[in-house]
Design a protein around this motif. Structure first.
Motif, mmCIF file in Angstrom:
data_model
loop_
_atom_site.group_PDB
_atom_site.id
_atom_site.type_symbol
_atom_site.label_atom_id
_atom_site.label_comp_id
_atom_site.label_asym_id
_atom_site.label_seq_id
_atom_site.Cartn_x
_atom_site.Cartn_y
_atom_site.Cartn_z
ATOM 1 N N GLN A 286 0.841 -1.185 0.000
ATOM 2 C CA GLN A 286 0.000 0.000 0.000
ATOM 3 C C GLN A 286 0.882 1.244 0.000
ATOM 4 O O GLN A 286 1.785 1.384 0.812
ATOM 5 C CB GLN A 286 -0.899 -0.002 1.235
ATOM 6 C CG GLN A 286 -1.932 1.126 1.218
ATOM 7 C CD GLN A 286 -2.894 1.018 2.371
ATOM 8 O OE1 GLN A 286 -2.731 0.160 3.233
ATOM 9 N NE2 GLN A 286 -3.900 1.873 2.398
ATOM 10 N N ARG A 287 0.599 2.136 -0.937
ATOM 11 C CA ARG A 287 1.405 3.345 -1.061
ATOM 12 C C ARG A 287 1.070 4.311 0.056
ATOM 13 O O ARG A 287 -0.085 4.598 0.337
ATOM 14 C CB ARG A 287 1.150 4.007 -2.420
ATOM 15 C CG ARG A 287 2.006 5.234 -2.687
ATOM 16 C CD ARG A 287 1.787 5.712 -4.103
ATOM 17 N NE ARG A 287 0.430 6.161 -4.318
ATOM 18 C CZ ARG A 287 0.019 7.421 -4.088
ATOM 19 N NH1 ARG A 287 0.868 8.313 -3.646
ATOM 20 N NH2 ARG A 287 -1.232 7.752 -4.337
ATOM 21 N N LYS A 288 2.112 4.819 0.704
ATOM 22 C CA LYS A 288 1.907 5.777 1.787
ATOM 23 C C LYS A 288 1.549 7.130 1.195
ATOM 24 O O LYS A 288 2.242 7.646 0.324
ATOM 25 C CB LYS A 288 3.173 5.897 2.643
ATOM 26 C CG LYS A 288 3.010 6.837 3.823
ATOM 27 C CD LYS A 288 4.279 6.928 4.644
ATOM 28 C CE LYS A 288 4.105 7.913 5.792
ATOM 29 N NZ LYS A 288 5.341 8.052 6.600
ATOM 30 N N ILE A 289 0.471 7.690 1.666
ATOM 31 C CA ILE A 289 0.018 8.989 1.176
ATOM 32 C C ILE A 289 0.587 10.075 2.081
ATOM 33 O O ILE A 289 0.313 10.083 3.287
ATOM 34 C CB ILE A 289 -1.514 9.062 1.147
ATOM 35 C CG1 ILE A 289 -2.085 7.943 0.268
ATOM 36 C CG2 ILE A 289 -1.987 10.425 0.664
ATOM 37 C CD1 ILE A 289 -3.585 7.845 0.280
ATOM 38 N N PRO A 290 1.392 10.988 1.554
ATOM 39 C CA PRO A 290 1.974 12.040 2.398
ATOM 40 C C PRO A 290 0.900 12.980 2.927
ATOM 41 O O PRO A 290 -0.099 13.246 2.253
ATOM 42 C CB PRO A 290 2.946 12.754 1.461
ATOM 43 C CG PRO A 290 2.438 12.472 0.086
ATOM 44 C CD PRO A 290 1.818 11.101 0.147
ATOM 45 N N LYS A 291 1.122 13.472 4.120
ATOM 46 C CA LYS A 291 0.161 14.385 4.732
ATOM 47 C C LYS A 291 0.379 15.835 4.295
ATOM 48 O O LYS A 291 -0.470 16.682 4.523
ATOM 49 C CB LYS A 291 0.241 14.279 6.263
ATOM 50 C CG LYS A 291 -0.353 12.987 6.824
ATOM 51 C CD LYS A 291 -0.374 12.988 8.331
ATOM 52 C CE LYS A 291 0.968 12.682 8.925
ATOM 53 N NZ LYS A 291 1.438 11.324 8.621
ATOM 54 N N VAL A 292 1.539 16.123 3.698
ATOM 55 C CA VAL A 292 1.864 17.493 3.302
ATOM 56 C C VAL A 292 1.905 17.589 1.778
ATOM 57 O O VAL A 292 2.587 16.802 1.121
ATOM 58 C CB VAL A 292 3.208 17.949 3.896
ATOM 59 C CG1 VAL A 292 3.575 19.347 3.389
ATOM 60 C CG2 VAL A 292 3.148 17.938 5.416
ATOM 61 N N THR A 293 1.173 18.551 1.230
ATOM 62 C CA THR A 293 1.196 18.828 -0.202
ATOM 63 C C THR A 293 1.746 20.226 -0.407
ATOM 64 O O THR A 293 1.219 21.194 0.159
ATOM 65 C CB THR A 293 -0.217 18.743 -0.812
ATOM 66 O OG1 THR A 293 -0.789 17.468 -0.495
ATOM 67 C CG2 THR A 293 -0.165 18.914 -2.317
ATOM 68 N N LYS A 294 2.797 20.344 -1.210
ATOM 69 C CA LYS A 294 3.382 21.654 -1.473
ATOM 70 C C LYS A 294 2.522 22.439 -2.463
ATOM 71 O O LYS A 294 1.825 21.863 -3.296
ATOM 72 C CB LYS A 294 4.803 21.512 -2.026
ATOM 73 C CG LYS A 294 5.813 21.035 -0.993
ATOM 74 C CD LYS A 294 7.229 21.118 -1.547
ATOM 75 C CE LYS A 294 8.263 20.794 -0.483
ATOM 76 N NZ LYS A 294 9.651 20.962 -0.993
ATOM 77 N N ALA A 295 2.603 23.758 -2.335
ATOM 78 C CA ALA A 295 1.842 24.623 -3.242
ATOM 79 C C ALA A 295 2.375 24.492 -4.658
ATOM 80 O O ALA A 295 3.580 24.378 -4.873
ATOM 81 C CB ALA A 295 1.929 26.079 -2.778
ATOM 82 N N LYS A 296 1.459 24.505 -5.607
ATOM 83 C CA LYS A 296 1.848 24.477 -7.016
ATOM 84 C C LYS A 296 2.164 25.897 -7.452
ATOM 85 O O LYS A 296 1.307 26.777 -7.387
ATOM 86 C CB LYS A 296 0.711 23.900 -7.861
ATOM 87 C CG LYS A 296 1.052 23.771 -9.337
ATOM 88 C CD LYS A 296 -0.124 23.162 -10.109
ATOM 89 C CE LYS A 296 0.181 23.049 -11.591
ATOM 90 N NZ LYS A 296 -0.971 22.499 -12.346
#
Length: 440
Positions: A286-296
């Motif tokens: 199962q792929r770990k989904i990061p909790k932080v998404t950087k701004a585009k």
């Protein structure tokens, strides 16, 4: 090898690990507290050590930077800033995380929990540092997205930017909101989309405002909007409000694709169907989904090549390309010619300016070389001041337009920010020399 401890269940094992982690983090705070005592009291009297740094180095091998870090951790994360107890919200965090968080403002660390990994906190730190590289005037000069400019709040603009940056998130939220108006169930579905792990920090960058984080901490809490440039300024979005925003995008459209294209002017491509592997031997991890998404961050538009106007070439002056390809002997002769000819009294007359000399061959109309150089430098300073003045004047006009729009829309908090920007830019403008002073 020591005997392994047997745990009867996962719950018992996790409780033991949580206890150790809590004790470890509180240990760092206690170390900082004890080092502060050595620094600020006479506890070391009679020990032979003059300073806390000398004591810590000799007794524990801690260098000056480590001592400073322990003390700063206590300053930031202990109860009251001077105790041996870690604040409850930071319990369970280790030294590495707390050390990283030292460089983050309080408004952002308040959103973090032990669930965030060291790499995720590092990603947040990188976002903060990236926004710190952008000046206030650069943010103003970005202008605003025309659609977002008509929106009444930063919360609406942040959601709009997130959905524009993440088309698949738009699709999933459209689907999550389309199963009926049971707000509690809808909140759970939308939270699963935005924060599958229960918590998340989703970064967006709004034109003319800067970076923001949407902090999600479960379906039972409102989404917090954190302004990276001013972290003490926070907004809130309830799940019901988010649902209404999604309904607004979906209204009058039969599909997520149709709604997305209507809102953002770009097609929302259909998901590619997942093809199951033939007779898989192992279940994929199962792929770990990061909790932080950087701004585009959009790439700056490529500047079109501008053909520079060629400077007027004086009579007798050699072109640079001709000079490069010229034999060495001829270069020296040409250099002497470009230096100028000598008049009857031995004075140099620049090439092409012989006619400017007086009847006796004197170059009376020419300026001494030193004065020419000073004039050029003075002209460069004047041009730079003119450019800076124009930038600040443009920024003031834009901020004034925003101020009026915010007042008309009842967004008085944003109007106050625009007013502060105008005052700041006027202050910078006053520091620049006036046009008549430049000419003088």
């Amino acid at each position: 090898m020591g005997k392994l401890t047997n745990y009867s269940s996962y719950r018992e094992y996790k409780q033991a690990l949580d206890t150790e982690l809590k004790q470890t983090a509180e240990g760092f705070v206690r170390i900082g507290y004890l080092l502060k005592l050595a620094r600020e009291t006479d506890i070391l009297a009679g020990s032979g050590y003059a300073t806390v740094n000398e004591f810590a180095q000799a007794e524990y091998g801690l260098d000056k930077s480590q001592v400073s870090r322990f003390i700063h951790i206590n300053d930031r994360f202990s109860e009251g800033g001077f105790s041996d107890c870690l604040q409850e919200q930071y319990q369970g965090m280790g030294y590495a995380k707390l050390a990283l968080m030292l460089s983050l403002p309080d408004g952002i660390t308040e959103e973090l929990t032990p669930a965030y990994s060291k790499s995720e906190i590092t990603a947040i730190k990188e976002e903060v540092e990236a926004e710190q590289q952008v000046t206030d005037i650069e943010v103003i000069l970005e202008g605003q997205d025309p659609v977002q400019q008509a929106m009444g709040s930063l919360e609406e603009r942040a959601v709009h930017q997130l959905l524009m940056d993440e088309p698949e998130t738009f699709r999933k939220l459209y689907q999550a909101a389309g199963h009926g108006a049971d707000w509690e169930k809808m909140a759970g579905r939308m939270q699963e989309v935005l924060a599958p792990n229960g918590e998340a920090m989703k970064g967006v960058r709004i034109r003319g405002a800067g970076r923001f984080f949407l902090s999600i901490k479960g379906a039972d809490q409102e989404i917090t909007l954190v302004n990276v440039r001013h972290p003490e300024e926070k907004g809130a979005i309830s799940w019901q409000e988010l649902g209404r925003m999604i309904f607004g995008y979906a209204e009058g459209h039969a599909s997520a694709e149709e709604a997305y294209e209507a809102a953002f002017g770009e097609p929302l491509l259909s998901e590619k169907p997942e093809v199951a592997p033939v007779q898989p031997e192992k279940k994929p991890a199962q792929r770990k989904i990061p909790k932080v998404t950087k701004a585009k961050v959009p790439e700056p538009p490529k500047a079109e090549p501008v053909q520079q106007a060629q400077e007027e070439q004086l009579p007798g002056q050699t072109d640079i390309t001709d000079f490069i390809n010229m034999p060495e002997g001829e270069k020296e002769e040409d250099h002497e010619e470009q230096e100028g000819k000598t008049d009857s009294e031995g004075s140099k007359v620049p090439a092409g300016r012989e006619d400017a000399a007086g009847p006796e061959g004197h170059a009376e109309d020419t300026m001494p070389a030193g004065e020419v150089q000073q004039a050029e430098i003075r002209g460069m300073h004047q041009e730079l001041a003119r450019q800076r003045r124009k930038e600040y004047e443009t920024a003031i006009h834009l901020a004034a337009e925003e101020l009026l729009n915010y007042v008309d829309g009842g967004a008085y908090g944003l109007a106050r920010e625009s007013l502060n920007d105008i005052a700041k830019f006027l202050g910078e403008l006053e520091k620049l020399p006036l046009a008549e002073e430049e000419e003088g």
